[in-house]
Design a protein around this motif. Structure first.
Motif, PDB file in Angstrom:
ATOM      1  N   SER A 106       0.839  -1.200   0.000  1.00 58.66           N
ATOM      2  CA  SER A 106       0.000   0.000   0.000  1.00 58.66           C
ATOM      3  C   SER A 106       0.867   1.240   0.000  1.00 58.66           C
ATOM      4  O   SER A 106       2.056   1.196   0.335  1.00 58.66           O
ATOM      5  CB  SER A 106      -0.937   0.013   1.221  1.00 58.66           C
ATOM      6  OG  SER A 106      -0.200   0.035   2.423  1.00 58.66           O
ATOM      7  N   LEU A 118       2.590  -0.153  -7.498  1.00 52.31           N
ATOM      8  CA  LEU A 118       2.261  -1.203  -6.538  1.00 52.31           C
ATOM      9  C   LEU A 118       1.983  -2.528  -7.248  1.00 52.31           C
ATOM     10  O   LEU A 118       2.386  -3.596  -6.770  1.00 52.31           O
ATOM     11  CB  LEU A 118       1.056  -0.790  -5.697  1.00 52.31           C
ATOM     12  CG  LEU A 118       1.278   0.390  -4.745  1.00 52.31           C
ATOM     13  CD1 LEU A 118      -0.042   0.785  -4.086  1.00 52.31           C
ATOM     14  CD2 LEU A 118       2.313   0.051  -3.678  1.00 52.31           C
ATOM     15  N   HIS A 155      -8.973   2.163  -6.112  1.00 52.57           N
ATOM     16  CA  HIS A 155      -7.883   2.285  -5.143  1.00 52.57           C
ATOM     17  C   HIS A 155      -7.424   0.948  -4.556  1.00 52.57           C
ATOM     18  O   HIS A 155      -6.468   0.924  -3.783  1.00 52.57           O
ATOM     19  CB  HIS A 155      -8.304   3.187  -3.980  1.00 52.57           C
ATOM     20  CG  HIS A 155      -8.687   4.569  -4.399  1.00 52.57           C
ATOM     21  ND1 HIS A 155      -7.800   5.426  -5.028  1.00 52.57           N
ATOM     22  CD2 HIS A 155      -9.856   5.246  -4.289  1.00 52.57           C
ATOM     23  CE1 HIS A 155      -8.411   6.574  -5.290  1.00 52.57           C
ATOM     24  NE2 HIS A 155      -9.654   6.482  -4.858  1.00 52.57           N
ATOM     25  N   LEU A 156      -8.083  -0.143  -4.916  1.00 49.21           N
ATOM     26  CA  LEU A 156      -7.783  -1.425  -4.281  1.00 49.21           C
ATOM     27  C   LEU A 156      -8.049  -2.583  -5.231  1.00 49.21           C
ATOM     28  O   LEU A 156      -9.058  -2.599  -5.924  1.00 49.21           O
ATOM     29  CB  LEU A 156      -8.653  -1.608  -3.028  1.00 49.21           C
ATOM     30  CG  LEU A 156      -8.698  -3.012  -2.403  1.00 49.21           C
ATOM     31  CD1 LEU A 156      -7.396  -3.307  -1.680  1.00 49.21           C
ATOM     32  CD2 LEU A 156      -9.889  -3.145  -1.464  1.00 49.21           C
ATOM     33  N   GLU A 171      -2.610  -8.232  -2.393  1.00 46.80           N
ATOM     34  CA  GLU A 171      -3.451  -7.044  -2.246  1.00 46.80           C
ATOM     35  C   GLU A 171      -2.609  -5.806  -2.512  1.00 46.80           C
ATOM     36  O   GLU A 171      -1.517  -5.659  -1.958  1.00 46.80           O
ATOM     37  CB  GLU A 171      -4.030  -6.981  -0.832  1.00 46.80           C
ATOM     38  CG  GLU A 171      -4.790  -5.697  -0.532  1.00 46.80           C
ATOM     39  CD  GLU A 171      -5.209  -5.606   0.927  1.00 46.80           C
ATOM     40  OE1 GLU A 171      -5.173  -4.493   1.491  1.00 46.80           O
ATOM     41  OE2 GLU A 171      -5.572  -6.655   1.502  1.00 46.80           O
ATOM     42  N   VAL A 172      -3.105  -4.904  -3.366  1.00 42.60           N
ATOM     43  CA  VAL A 172      -2.464  -3.609  -3.589  1.00 42.60           C
ATOM     44  C   VAL A 172      -3.507  -2.524  -3.335  1.00 42.60           C
ATOM     45  O   VAL A 172      -4.660  -2.655  -3.755  1.00 42.60           O
ATOM     46  CB  VAL A 172      -1.873  -3.480  -5.008  1.00 42.60           C
ATOM     47  CG1 VAL A 172      -0.750  -4.480  -5.222  1.00 42.60           C
ATOM     48  CG2 VAL A 172      -2.939  -3.660  -6.081  1.00 42.60           C
ATOM     49  N   ALA A 173      -3.121  -1.467  -2.635  1.00 41.93           N
ATOM     50  CA  ALA A 173      -4.088  -0.423  -2.270  1.00 41.93           C
ATOM     51  C   ALA A 173      -3.393   0.919  -2.184  1.00 41.93           C
ATOM     52  O   ALA A 173      -2.274   1.029  -1.664  1.00 41.93           O
ATOM     53  CB  ALA A 173      -4.743  -0.754  -0.926  1.00 41.93           C
ATOM     54  N   THR A 174      -4.049   1.963  -2.684  1.00 39.85           N
ATOM     55  CA  THR A 174      -3.551   3.333  -2.559  1.00 39.85           C
ATOM     56  C   THR A 174      -4.404   4.074  -1.533  1.00 39.85           C
ATOM     57  O   THR A 174      -5.463   3.617  -1.119  1.00 39.85           O
ATOM     58  CB  THR A 174      -3.605   4.062  -3.904  1.00 39.85           C
ATOM     59  OG1 THR A 174      -4.956   4.059  -4.383  1.00 39.85           O
ATOM     60  CG2 THR A 174      -2.718   3.387  -4.926  1.00 39.85           C
ATOM     61  N   LEU A 176      -3.483   4.693   1.512  1.00 40.41           N
ATOM     62  CA  LEU A 176      -3.221   4.124   2.834  1.00 40.41           C
ATOM     63  C   LEU A 176      -1.762   4.356   3.223  1.00 40.41           C
ATOM     64  O   LEU A 176      -0.923   4.622   2.355  1.00 40.41           O
ATOM     65  CB  LEU A 176      -3.515   2.617   2.834  1.00 40.41           C
ATOM     66  CG  LEU A 176      -4.971   2.192   2.599  1.00 40.41           C
ATOM     67  CD1 LEU A 176      -5.045   0.671   2.470  1.00 40.41           C
ATOM     68  CD2 LEU A 176      -5.857   2.676   3.722  1.00 40.41           C
TER      69      LEU A 176
END
Length: 275
Positions: A106, A118, A155-156, A171-174, A176
């Motif tokens: 993240s 990511l 975002h995820l 899992e990739v997330a922005t 955060l």
């Protein structure tokens, strides 16, 4: 570490070396590629094109300094060992044969380019820890290698990959706090790394290995800076054709993983739209 900080640090360590940086949003430019010797690719979806068009004397490498740290090789040996027929699973790795692995990446920036970074880091992690696609397919010949998307929005994205023997979640997330977390579990033990993109921080500690009874295993880790080691590798690669070829193969393997992840995410989005 942000990409800007990494670029600043490498520029100071390699002040006499000209480096061309390629951000995710930079347009492909073959003339720009031909003009430089060292090219650092930052989360490029078209990274394989750089390998295809570069000469054997050019250095083309993805921006993944953590893979130059000795801990990265150690983790790969534990997570996906090449088993010696003379040794048991427990002797080959503190985990035994991998059964389950979870990776979470993240970052705070919500711009599209950061999500691309990511995704690339996630694909590079799968390629490093789990091996090239052809190796995985050979071991799991009866199992489809298509990742399943468990969750997806702007975002995820969460993928899961199930084989005959293993379950992998990415899992990739922005939007955060920055984090690179990995957990691997086998019949003999488990390991958790909080911050594997910064392996020199492992001595803080942010690294745990336990046997099947939950008893921690003592390990020694190098506090050497992964950025300094990466800079050393860049110097070495100018005269080492084997290292240049190794980096090219790494880009190709990561690109393969990224391609199947992107394809599954696109197909999942389309199927939801058509419902």
């Amino acid at each position: 570490m942000t990409c800007r900080q990494l670029q600043s640090d490498l520029s100071q360590m390699l002040d006499s070396v000209e480096i061309t940086w390629w951000a995710p949003e930079d347009l492909w430019d073959e003339a720009r590629l031909k003009a430089g010797q060292i090219h650092l690719l930052d989360g490029r979806k078209d990274a394989a094109r750089f390998v295809e068009h570069s000469t054997a004397y050019q250095i083309v490498v993805d921006v993944t300094p953590w893979l130059s740290h000795p801990l990265a090789k150690q983790l790969a040996t534990w997570i996906n060992p090449d088993l010696d027929p003379q040794l048991s699973e427990e002797q080959s790795s503190p985990l035994g044969l991998l059964r389950r692995m979870s990776i979470a990446l993240s970052g705070p920036s919500a711009i599209p380019g950061h999500l691309d970074r990511l995704k690339w880091q996630g694909a590079a992690t799968l390629a490093h820890f789990w091996g090239p696609l052809e190796k995985v397919a050979a071991v799991n010949i009866q199992t489809a290698m298509t990742p399943e998307v468990l969750a997806s929005n702007q975002h995820l994205i969460v993928w899961t990959i199930s084989t005959l023997r293993q379950i992998i979640t990415l899992e990739v997330a922005t939007g955060l706090p920055p984090r690179a977390w990995c957990e691997a579990v086998g019949p003999a033990g488990s390991l958790v790394v909080d911050g594997f993109l910064d392996p020199s921080l492992a001595a803080k500690p942010r690294f745990w290995v336990h046997d099947a009874r939950g008893i921690p295993r003592a390990e020694e880790f190098s506090p050497a800076s992964e950025v300094e080691l990466f800079a050393q590798d860049l110097r070495l690669a100018q005269h080492d054709s084997a290292l240049r070829e190794h980096w090219r193969m790494r880009i190709q393997r990561t690109s393969q993983w990224l391609e199947i992840l992107e394809k599954s995410a696109t197909e999942s989005t389309l199927s939801r739209f058509l419902r």
